[in-house]
Design a protein around this motif. Structure first.
Motif, PDB file in Angstrom:
ATOM      1  N   GLU A  66       0.837  -1.202   0.000  1.00 18.65           N
ATOM      2  CA  GLU A  66       0.000   0.000   0.000  1.00 18.65           C
ATOM      3  C   GLU A  66       0.873   1.255   0.000  1.00 18.65           C
ATOM      4  O   GLU A  66       0.615   2.205  -0.746  1.00 18.65           O
ATOM      5  CB  GLU A  66      -0.885   0.030   1.244  1.00 18.65           C
ATOM      6  N   ALA A  67       1.876   1.264   0.870  1.00 23.51           N
ATOM      7  CA  ALA A  67       2.752   2.439   0.979  1.00 23.51           C
ATOM      8  C   ALA A  67       3.484   2.696  -0.334  1.00 23.51           C
ATOM      9  O   ALA A  67       3.649   3.847  -0.756  1.00 23.51           O
ATOM     10  CB  ALA A  67       3.752   2.237   2.125  1.00 23.51           C
ATOM     11  N   ALA A  68       3.929   1.619  -1.001  1.00 20.67           N
ATOM     12  CA  ALA A  68       4.607   1.780  -2.296  1.00 20.67           C
ATOM     13  C   ALA A  68       3.646   2.363  -3.327  1.00 20.67           C
ATOM     14  O   ALA A  68       4.008   3.274  -4.090  1.00 20.67           O
ATOM     15  CB  ALA A  68       5.138   0.421  -2.769  1.00 20.67           C
ATOM     16  N   PHE A  69       2.421   1.856  -3.367  1.00 19.79           N
ATOM     17  CA  PHE A  69       1.415   2.366  -4.296  1.00 19.79           C
ATOM     18  C   PHE A  69       1.114   3.828  -4.008  1.00 19.79           C
ATOM     19  O   PHE A  69       1.042   4.662  -4.925  1.00 19.79           O
ATOM     20  CB  PHE A  69       0.148   1.524  -4.172  1.00 19.79           C
ATOM     21  N   ARG A  70       0.962   4.161  -2.736  1.00 17.22           N
ATOM     22  CA  ARG A  70       0.678   5.544  -2.349  1.00 17.22           C
ATOM     23  C   ARG A  70       1.814   6.479  -2.786  1.00 17.22           C
ATOM     24  O   ARG A  70       1.568   7.578  -3.294  1.00 17.22           O
ATOM     25  CB  ARG A  70       0.481   5.617  -0.830  1.00 17.22           C
ATOM     26  N   GLN A  71       3.050   6.043  -2.596  1.00 20.14           N
ATOM     27  CA  GLN A  71       4.198   6.858  -2.995  1.00 20.14           C
ATOM     28  C   GLN A  71       4.199   7.123  -4.497  1.00 20.14           C
ATOM     29  O   GLN A  71       4.429   8.250  -4.945  1.00 20.14           O
ATOM     30  CB  GLN A  71       5.504   6.163  -2.587  1.00 20.14           C
ATOM     31  N   MET A  72       3.925   6.075  -5.304  1.00 19.52           N
ATOM     32  CA  MET A  72       3.906   6.233  -6.764  1.00 19.52           C
ATOM     33  C   MET A  72       2.802   7.196  -7.199  1.00 19.52           C
ATOM     34  O   MET A  72       3.005   8.042  -8.072  1.00 19.52           O
ATOM     35  CB  MET A  72       3.702   4.880  -7.431  1.00 19.52           C
ATOM     36  N   MET A  73       1.624   7.068  -6.597  1.00 18.76           N
ATOM     37  CA  MET A  73       0.517   7.947  -6.962  1.00 18.76           C
ATOM     38  C   MET A  73       0.816   9.390  -6.565  1.00 18.76           C
ATOM     39  O   MET A  73       0.528  10.322  -7.319  1.00 18.76           O
ATOM     40  CB  MET A  73      -0.771   7.469  -6.287  1.00 18.76           C
ATOM     41  N   ASP A  74       1.406   9.582  -5.380  1.00 19.11           N
ATOM     42  CA  ASP A  74       1.754  10.931  -4.929  1.00 19.11           C
ATOM     43  C   ASP A  74       2.778  11.577  -5.857  1.00 19.11           C
ATOM     44  O   ASP A  74       2.671  12.762  -6.191  1.00 19.11           O
ATOM     45  CB  ASP A  74       2.296  10.889  -3.496  1.00 19.11           C
ATOM     46  N   GLU A  75       3.776  10.786  -6.273  1.00 18.40           N
ATOM     47  CA  GLU A  75       4.820  11.323  -7.154  1.00 18.40           C
ATOM     48  C   GLU A  75       4.253  11.738  -8.509  1.00 18.40           C
ATOM     49  O   GLU A  75       4.745  12.676  -9.140  1.00 18.40           O
ATOM     50  CB  GLU A  75       5.926  10.283  -7.338  1.00 18.40           C
ATOM     51  N   ASP A  76       3.202  11.028  -8.967  1.00 21.38           N
ATOM     52  CA  ASP A  76       2.579  11.340 -10.250  1.00 21.38           C
ATOM     53  C   ASP A  76       1.447  12.357 -10.119  1.00 21.38           C
ATOM     54  O   ASP A  76       0.813  12.718 -11.116  1.00 21.38           O
ATOM     55  CB  ASP A  76       2.031  10.065 -10.896  1.00 21.38           C
ATOM     56  N   GLY A  77       1.177  12.806  -8.890  1.00 25.47           N
ATOM     57  CA  GLY A  77       0.110  13.770  -8.676  1.00 25.47           C
ATOM     58  C   GLY A  77      -1.275  13.200  -8.909  1.00 25.47           C
ATOM     59  O   GLY A  77      -2.205  13.920  -9.301  1.00 25.47           O
ATOM     60  N   ILE A  78      -1.445  11.891  -8.673  1.00 26.35           N
ATOM     61  CA  ILE A  78      -2.729  11.221  -8.882  1.00 26.35           C
ATOM     62  C   ILE A  78      -3.349  10.897  -7.524  1.00 26.35           C
ATOM     63  O   ILE A  78      -2.661  10.478  -6.592  1.00 26.35           O
ATOM     64  CB  ILE A  78      -2.541   9.917  -9.685  1.00 26.35           C
ATOM     65  N   GLU A  79      -4.647  11.095  -7.417  1.00 29.37           N
ATOM     66  CA  GLU A  79      -5.343  10.807  -6.168  1.00 29.37           C
ATOM     67  C   GLU A  79      -5.227   9.324  -5.827  1.00 29.37           C
ATOM     68  O   GLU A  79      -5.418   8.465  -6.682  1.00 29.37           O
ATOM     69  CB  GLU A  79      -6.816  11.193  -6.285  1.00 29.37           C
ATOM     70  N   VAL A  80      -4.911   9.045  -4.574  1.00 28.45           N
ATOM     71  CA  VAL A  80      -4.711   7.660  -4.140  1.00 28.45           C
ATOM     72  C   VAL A  80      -6.056   7.031  -3.786  1.00 28.45           C
ATOM     73  O   VAL A  80      -6.850   7.610  -3.046  1.00 28.45           O
ATOM     74  CB  VAL A  80      -3.768   7.603  -2.913  1.00 28.45           C
ATOM     75  N   GLU A  81      -6.308   5.837  -4.334  1.00 28.91           N
ATOM     76  CA  GLU A  81      -7.551   5.114  -4.069  1.00 28.91           C
ATOM     77  C   GLU A  81      -7.204   3.707  -3.609  1.00 28.91           C
ATOM     78  O   GLU A  81      -6.768   2.867  -4.401  1.00 28.91           O
ATOM     79  CB  GLU A  81      -8.408   5.062  -5.327  1.00 28.91           C
ATOM     80  N   ILE A  82      -7.337   3.461  -2.299  1.00 30.48           N
ATOM     81  CA  ILE A  82      -7.037   2.154  -1.712  1.00 30.48           C
ATOM     82  C   ILE A  82      -8.252   1.673  -0.935  1.00 30.48           C
ATOM     83  O   ILE A  82      -8.817   2.413  -0.128  1.00 30.48           O
ATOM     84  CB  ILE A  82      -5.807   2.214  -0.780  1.00 30.48           C
ATOM     85  N   PHE A  83      -8.656   0.440  -1.197  1.00 30.25           N
ATOM     86  CA  PHE A  83      -9.796  -0.158  -0.509  1.00 30.25           C
ATOM     87  C   PHE A  83      -9.326  -1.448   0.157  1.00 30.25           C
ATOM     88  O   PHE A  83      -8.759  -2.318  -0.500  1.00 30.25           O
ATOM     89  CB  PHE A  83     -10.919  -0.455  -1.503  1.00 30.25           C
ATOM     90  N   ARG A  84      -9.542  -1.563   1.470  1.00 28.26           N
ATOM     91  CA  ARG A  84      -9.080  -2.749   2.192  1.00 28.26           C
ATOM     92  C   ARG A  84     -10.176  -3.795   2.336  1.00 28.26           C
ATOM     93  O   ARG A  84      -9.890  -4.964   2.560  1.00 28.26           O
ATOM     94  CB  ARG A  84      -8.554  -2.359   3.573  1.00 28.26           C
ATOM     95  N   GLY A  85     -11.415  -3.382   2.237  1.00 30.48           N
ATOM     96  CA  GLY A  85     -12.487  -4.340   2.424  1.00 30.48           C
ATOM     97  C   GLY A  85     -12.446  -4.938   3.809  1.00 30.48           C
ATOM     98  O   GLY A  85     -12.061  -4.288   4.777  1.00 30.48           O
ATOM     99  N   CYS A  86     -12.807  -6.196   3.920  1.00 37.03           N
ATOM    100  CA  CYS A  86     -12.808  -6.868   5.214  1.00 37.03           C
ATOM    101  C   CYS A  86     -12.361  -8.308   5.025  1.00 37.03           C
ATOM    102  O   CYS A  86     -12.325  -8.829   3.909  1.00 37.03           O
ATOM    103  CB  CYS A  86     -14.191  -6.821   5.851  1.00 37.03           C
TER     104      CYS A  86
END
Length: 399
Positions: A141-161
């Motif tokens: 998740e953290a890696a995905f968030r970092q990539m999205m932040d660097e590209d200026g794209i809104e981060v969308e993560i869903f963990r569900g249950c």
């Protein structure tokens, strides 16, 4: 003079695809060296920790993604080599233990880059609930968030249950609600193949086209998960066998007197298995999109063009016209290509006979599949399987 064998314990859950691949890598190391090891591996992984701190062996290779394993081995006197996920924070690694890690950042990056390559501009991740057992998922998740932040794209993560028999329907409805809320088309990375498979099923229930509206890719390249999906699932292949070989090599060095405390080795992904779930292609006509979604699910059940047209709700001639205009081919061509892709995946597993693959992929006979392979790929199904498996063995030997 015969060398005395070292007694080595492997603390892994052999029910998991990743762990089996790691064990296969350990076996490959032993097969390529003169190391003499007697291996101890519990058939029931739940029994593996009972009295492990008092085990009178020579070494242990263990899954440190399981916090109970890490805690138990902190009291162990024999040499230990750990295998697990990578961490951005150095303090997360166990101290004084050599550690072979899967590169979580590169796993996610390879999946994200593939989705970019197929023309997508929106991305999301389906992860797991936060827990001590899922720290590797949080790193992804953290890696995905970092990539999205660097590209200026809104981060969308869903963990569900966490899913269980009692909560399954609720979990699926939450997944569908999340899928419907996303702007489309969108590429979604499942933190594991199992998570991606759940979304594939949710898309089917909700009538969301894969990969036209939602392109999906998992991580693990788990053959069991692939067998359970109607639409073949793309997946990033972890370098699990290389991790096993590396860990075995490190333990060999320790057994021969080398000191390797706090050694950290990151193993990159082995590649990506691109299948239908992520092969996004912009489709303008809604009837073509709906038809292709139906074909991906049922091509291997022997469906015909008229059945696709009935599902879409248009005449056969109209659907053929839409396909010619949009894709430059017939409905039959798309059905046949879907069956061919499924057959290639079945042969590449190396675990099924050619006749079984032909039957499971909707070919009327082995001979007909033979003709299709010769016409489309220029080789027989047997030659295709032998070539792919041979290339795989050569790559493993080179590694």
């Amino acid at each position: 003079m015969k060398t005395k064998a070292h007694r080595i314990a492997l603390l892994f859950n052999a029910n998991k695809s990743f762990d089996r691949e790691v064990i296969a890598g350990i076996a490959a190391h032993l097969g390529s060296t003169r190391s003499a090891w007697d291996l101890f591996l519990e058939e029931d992984f739940r029994l593996r920790l009972a009295g492990i701190e008092d085990w009178q062996g020579d070494g242990i290779i263990a899954d440190f993604d399981d916090p109970d394993v890490a805690a138990a081995l902190a009291r162990c006197d024999v040499p230990v080599v750990a295998i697990g996920g990578s961490y951005a924070d150095e303090s997360e690694y166990p101290q004084g233990v050599p550690y072979v890690a899967t590169d979580n950042f590169k796993l996610v990056k390879l999946a994200r880059d593939h989705l970019i390559d197929v023309g997508l501009h929106r991305f999301a991740m389906f992860s797991l609930p936060i827990s001590r057992q899922n720290r590797w998922a949080q790193e992804r998740e953290a890696a995905f968030r970092q990539m999205m932040d660097e590209d200026g794209i809104e981060v969308e993560i869903f963990r569900g249950c966490e899913t269980s028999a009692m909560s399954w329907d609720e979990a699926v409805q939450k997944q569908i609600a999340w899928l419907r809320s996303l702007p489309k088309p969108v590429g979604i990375i499942g933190v594991t193949d199992a998570r991606a498979r759940q979304l594939l099923q949710a898309c089917t229930i909700a009538g969301i086209s894969v990969p036209e509206q939602v392109a999906l890719i998992g991580i693990d390249n788990d053959p069991l998960v692939r067998a359970l999906t109607r639409i073949p699932l793309s997946s990033v292949m972890q370098g699990a066998q290389e991790m096993g070989r590396t860990a075995a090599h490190l333990l060999d060095q320790i057994l021969h007197g080398m000191r390797l405390p706090n050694t950290r080795i990151l193993v990159p992904p082995a590649g990506i298995n691109v299948l239908a779930s992520s092969q996004h292609q912009p489709i303008r006509h809604p009837h073509v999109m709906r038809a292709r979604h139906f074909i991906r699910q049922y091509a291997c059940q022997g469906i015909k063009t008229h059945q696709v047209a009935e599902y879409v709700g248009v005449s056969r001639s109209s659907l053929e016209t839409y396909f010619r205009q949009e894709l430059g081919c017939s409905v039959h061509d798309v059905i046949l290509n879907a069956k061919l892709d499924a057959a290639k995946a079945g042969l590449e597993s190396g675990q099924r006979s050619i006749a079984d693959v032909a039957l499971c992929c909707g070919f009327t006979s082995t001979q007909y599949m033979h003709l299709v392979f010769k016409r489309e790929l220029g080789c027989t199904p047997r030659a295709y399987r032998d070539r792919v498996l041979g290339e795989r063995e050569m790559a493993a030997s080179a590694a």
